[in-house]
Design a protein around this motif. Structure first.
Motif, PDB file in Angstrom:
ATOM      1  N   UNK A 272       0.827  -1.220   0.000  1.00 62.12           N
ATOM      2  CA  UNK A 272       0.000   0.000   0.000  1.00 62.12           C
ATOM      3  C   UNK A 272       0.857   1.265   0.000  1.00 62.12           C
ATOM      4  N   UNK A 273       2.187   1.092  -0.019  1.00 57.34           N
ATOM      5  CA  UNK A 273       3.076   2.259   0.029  1.00 57.34           C
ATOM      6  C   UNK A 273       3.172   2.851   1.420  1.00 57.34           C
ATOM      7  N   UNK A 274       3.089   1.994   2.428  1.00 53.72           N
ATOM      8  CA  UNK A 274       3.115   2.455   3.819  1.00 53.72           C
ATOM      9  C   UNK A 274       4.474   3.096   4.144  1.00 53.72           C
ATOM     10  N   UNK A 275       4.462   4.245   4.802  1.00 53.34           N
ATOM     11  CA  UNK A 275       5.682   4.954   5.181  1.00 53.34           C
ATOM     12  C   UNK A 275       6.042   4.566   6.607  1.00 53.34           C
ATOM     13  N   UNK A 276       7.132   3.814   6.750  1.00 52.35           N
ATOM     14  CA  UNK A 276       7.528   3.336   8.066  1.00 52.35           C
ATOM     15  C   UNK A 276       8.329   4.381   8.832  1.00 52.35           C
ATOM     16  N   UNK A 277       9.127   5.164   8.135  1.00 53.71           N
ATOM     17  CA  UNK A 277       9.998   6.142   8.798  1.00 53.71           C
ATOM     18  C   UNK A 277       9.531   7.551   8.471  1.00 53.71           C
ATOM     19  N   UNK A 278       9.023   8.263   9.467  1.00 49.84           N
ATOM     20  CA  UNK A 278       8.507   9.619   9.262  1.00 49.84           C
ATOM     21  C   UNK A 278       9.579  10.696   9.409  1.00 49.84           C
ATOM     22  N   UNK A 279      10.791  10.300   9.780  1.00 47.53           N
ATOM     23  CA  UNK A 279      11.814  11.298  10.073  1.00 47.53           C
ATOM     24  C   UNK A 279      12.061  12.282   8.930  1.00 47.53           C
ATOM     25  N   UNK A 280      12.258  11.822   7.689  1.00 42.71           N
ATOM     26  CA  UNK A 280      12.518  12.791   6.608  1.00 42.71           C
ATOM     27  C   UNK A 280      11.406  13.822   6.444  1.00 42.71           C
ATOM     28  N   UNK A 281      10.154  13.349   6.542  1.00 44.48           N
ATOM     29  CA  UNK A 281       9.027  14.278   6.405  1.00 44.48           C
ATOM     30  C   UNK A 281       9.004  15.276   7.558  1.00 44.48           C
ATOM     31  N   UNK A 282       9.240  14.770   8.772  1.00 41.72           N
ATOM     32  CA  UNK A 282       9.191  15.648   9.939  1.00 41.72           C
ATOM     33  C   UNK A 282      10.348  16.655   9.912  1.00 41.72           C
ATOM     34  N   UNK A 283      11.520  16.216   9.437  1.00 39.70           N
ATOM     35  CA  UNK A 283      12.644  17.150   9.314  1.00 39.70           C
ATOM     36  C   UNK A 283      12.275  18.331   8.421  1.00 39.70           C
ATOM     37  N   UNK A 284      11.577  18.052   7.335  1.00 45.37           N
ATOM     38  CA  UNK A 284      11.135  19.126   6.440  1.00 45.37           C
ATOM     39  C   UNK A 284      10.195  20.089   7.163  1.00 45.37           C
ATOM     40  N   UNK A 285       9.280  19.539   7.950  1.00 47.84           N
ATOM     41  CA  UNK A 285       8.359  20.395   8.716  1.00 47.84           C
ATOM     42  C   UNK A 285       9.124  21.247   9.734  1.00 47.84           C
ATOM     43  N   UNK A 286      10.151  20.663  10.355  1.00 47.65           N
ATOM     44  CA  UNK A 286      10.933  21.420  11.334  1.00 47.65           C
ATOM     45  C   UNK A 286      11.694  22.564  10.663  1.00 47.65           C
ATOM     46  N   UNK A 287      12.226  22.301   9.492  1.00 49.94           N
ATOM     47  CA  UNK A 287      12.921  23.354   8.748  1.00 49.94           C
ATOM     48  C   UNK A 287      11.960  24.497   8.426  1.00 49.94           C
ATOM     49  N   UNK A 288      10.751  24.149   7.971  1.00 50.78           N
ATOM     50  CA  UNK A 288       9.743  25.174   7.651  1.00 50.78           C
ATOM     51  C   UNK A 288       9.343  25.951   8.900  1.00 50.78           C
ATOM     52  N   UNK A 289       9.194  25.232  10.022  1.00 47.04           N
ATOM     53  CA  UNK A 289       8.804  25.890  11.273  1.00 47.04           C
ATOM     54  C   UNK A 289       9.867  26.892  11.708  1.00 47.04           C
ATOM     55  N   UNK A 290      11.138  26.480  11.613  1.00 46.02           N
ATOM     56  CA  UNK A 290      12.220  27.371  12.045  1.00 46.02           C
ATOM     57  C   UNK A 290      12.312  28.597  11.155  1.00 46.02           C
ATOM     58  N   UNK A 291      12.073  28.436   9.844  1.00 45.22           N
ATOM     59  CA  UNK A 291      12.083  29.582   8.937  1.00 45.22           C
ATOM     60  C   UNK A 291      11.016  30.597   9.331  1.00 45.22           C
ATOM     61  N   UNK A 292       9.864  30.091   9.762  1.00 44.93           N
ATOM     62  CA  UNK A 292       8.744  30.973  10.095  1.00 44.93           C
ATOM     63  C   UNK A 292       8.875  31.587  11.486  1.00 44.93           C
ATOM     64  N   UNK A 293       9.373  30.817  12.471  1.00 41.17           N
ATOM     65  CA  UNK A 293       9.374  31.270  13.863  1.00 41.17           C
ATOM     66  C   UNK A 293      10.763  31.612  14.410  1.00 41.17           C
ATOM     67  N   UNK A 294      11.814  31.193  13.707  1.00 43.27           N
ATOM     68  CA  UNK A 294      13.162  31.534  14.153  1.00 43.27           C
ATOM     69  C   UNK A 294      13.760  30.582  15.157  1.00 43.27           C
TER      70      UNK A 294
END
Length: 521
Positions: A272-294
């Protein structure tokens, strides 16, 4: 003096509300924390504080019908409630006919009992009324019994307990959803609230615990609708199945942290294309969060647009590192993003920077407890918590490093009650100066509130009333001169009456009819 000021506030409250039962969190319009002042008088009367009340002070409060011991009053109201309603499950906002907030009183008894501050006699008196001390456990047991009886009825009628997830009983109870939640709860372990006794009751009915085939069907349907198997953590299907929670459990199970997963199930999810490791996706979200909030001081409730609970994930990584469950590579990846591992230090830095800004703005560090900055930071509460920590009144210990930094900018660890009027005036005065800089005058509308939530219109109105002698307070000459120095208008703001409406012009009258022309002969 401060005591007379508090007594006058009680008199004003009684005039407005009909009694002197001031709520503990009540703050007067001029910022005076009357609820806290009232509590301090009761503590002094009970001999639980360093201050003492004179006989004259006690008499003055008695003349205002001051209630020294609220417990007997609350107990009496609770007994009356039980007589009327048959129980003592009082809603939080419930008030008795005389305005007594019984709901909050009941909540306070639970807190006092958990802190060991109720006497044995008080506990016994409440037990005599069938008082519910653990409301959460009580409600959970009631809900379980209701659902269990529905399941028993289903088995008697159908001969089994294989309930479809969307099944609803004739009386509207979502039994299918409840059955699904019991399976998920057992998978979650002991923390779910599904205790051994409840499991035994369900086993006696022949309950089927394996949720895998049912859950997999929901995941297939999700992929068909959304194009992937990236189910948000809080996603719930139309039938009430918590698919997001189940998906996360599969990731945990494969890691071996909660049970195990056989190869066949792994293969089904891989297809089904199950994603076992969320780390890469979450790293991207953290980068976006830091850009917005510092920074990466992600609040616990922050959730991304695709359903990842980023705040909780960040908190989980801090705990994992603390417990030695993050490997060196994971720690390095988060360090490269600027991860804040010491949340207490990060929170201190946030508050300290707000305090520096406050000092630059107002010229002092005496922050009233109710003060909130324009960006929503509760600076007054933060300052109060640091003073309480320094006194040892909380579990949180203030590091010597933090003490030194606060003292280096002139922070005072205690504020006398005599200083409060000066602090409150300075806060209002500075807001008024900024208002004048922005609007060019001090003629503040009555309902005007500043961006940081300060009711400047009410503060200005109060100062005018005091100067006119329409209040029991007095305004020090020093305050009057400060206000005069910025061109303060002492006269009350008067709204000009509306101009009378203009009458529409009347059309000119029509010309008179012309006489008929004379006929020629």
């Amino acid at each position: 003096d401060l005591w007379s000021l508090g007594c006058q506030h009680v008199a004003d409250y009684r005039e407005d509300h009909g009694d002197a039962l001031v709520p503990a969190d009540f703050v007067a319009t001029d910022g005076f924390e009357l609820g806290r002042w009232v509590l301090s008088q009761r503590r002094a009367w009970q001999g639980k504080s360093d201050s003492e009340l004179s006989a004259d002070q006690i008499q003055q409060l008695d003349e205002l019908d001051f209630v020294w011991d609220v417990w007997p009053l609350g107990y009496q109201r609770l007994a009356q409630y039980r007589q009327e309603h048959g129980d003592v499950l009082v809603p939080l906002e419930f008030e008795s006919d005389d305005g007594f907030n019984l709901g909050q009183w009941v909540v306070r008894q639970r807190k006092l009992n958990s802190d060991g501050q109720l006497s044995a006699d008080q506990v016994q008196l409440l037990d005599d009324l069938d008082f519910v001390w653990d409301l959460r456990a009580f409600n959970a047991e009631i809900q379980f019994q209701i659902a269990y009886q529905h399941l028993v009825a289903f088995r008697e009628e159908q001969g089994h307990v294989t309930v479809k997830s969307n099944y609803v009983t004739d009386d509207g109870y979502c039994l299918g959803d409840w059955v699904t939640r019991q399976r998920v709860a057992r998978d979650a372990g002991s923390s779910s609230g599904l205790n051994v006794e409840r499991i035994r009751l369900l086993d006696d009915l022949g309950f089927v615990w394996d949720i895998w085939p049912f859950a997999l069907e929901h995941l297939v349907a999700y992929k068909q609708e959304h194009g992937d198997a990236m189910v948000p953590g809080d996603f719930v299907t139309d039938t009430g199945f918590h698919l997001g929670r189940w998906v996360n459990l599969q990731r945990v199970a494969r890691k071996g942290e909660a049970g195990s997963m056989d190869d066949d199930r792994i293969k089904q999810l891989d297809e089904l294309g199950f994603v076992w490791d969320l780390w890469p996706l979450i790293e991207k979200h953290l980068i976006d969060y830091k850009k917005e909030h510092g920074d990466l001081l992600v609040h616990q409730e922050v959730e991304t647009s695709d359903g990842i609970r980023l705040g909780r994930w960040v908190g989980a990584q801090r705990n994992a590192r603390k417990n030695g469950k993050l490997d060196a590579m994971q720690i390095q990846r988060l360090d490269d993003l600027g991860m804040e591992w010491d949340i207490h230090r990060a929170q201190f830095e946030t508050g300290f920077q707000h305090l520096l800004s406050f000092k630059e703005r107002f010229g002092h560090l005496q922050v009233v407890r109710t003060y909130v900055t324009s960006d929503g930071f509760r600076l007054g509460q933060w300052v109060h918590s640091k003073r309480m920590a320094r006194r040892g009144s909380t579990d949180f210990k203030l590091k010597p490093e933090y003490v030194d930094r606060l003292e280096s900018i002139g922070f005072a660890w205690s504020v006398s009650q005599e200083q409060l009027p000066r602090i409150q005036f300075d806060t209002g005065f500075q807001h008024l100066v900024e208002y004048k800089e922005k609007h060019g005058n001090t003629d503040v509308p009555r309902k005007y509130v500043t961006d940081d939530g300060f009711n400047l219109g009410n503060w200005v109105h109060h100062k005018r009333r005091v100067r006119k002698g329409n209040s029991d307070y007095t305004l020090d000459q020093e305050y009057i001169e400060q206000l005069d120095s910025i061109g303060f208008i002492w006269a009350e703001r008067v709204q000009s009456p509306p101009a009378p409406a203009r009458q529409p012009r009347r059309p000119p009258p029509p010309p008179p009819p012309r006489p008929p022309a004379a006929s020629r002969s």
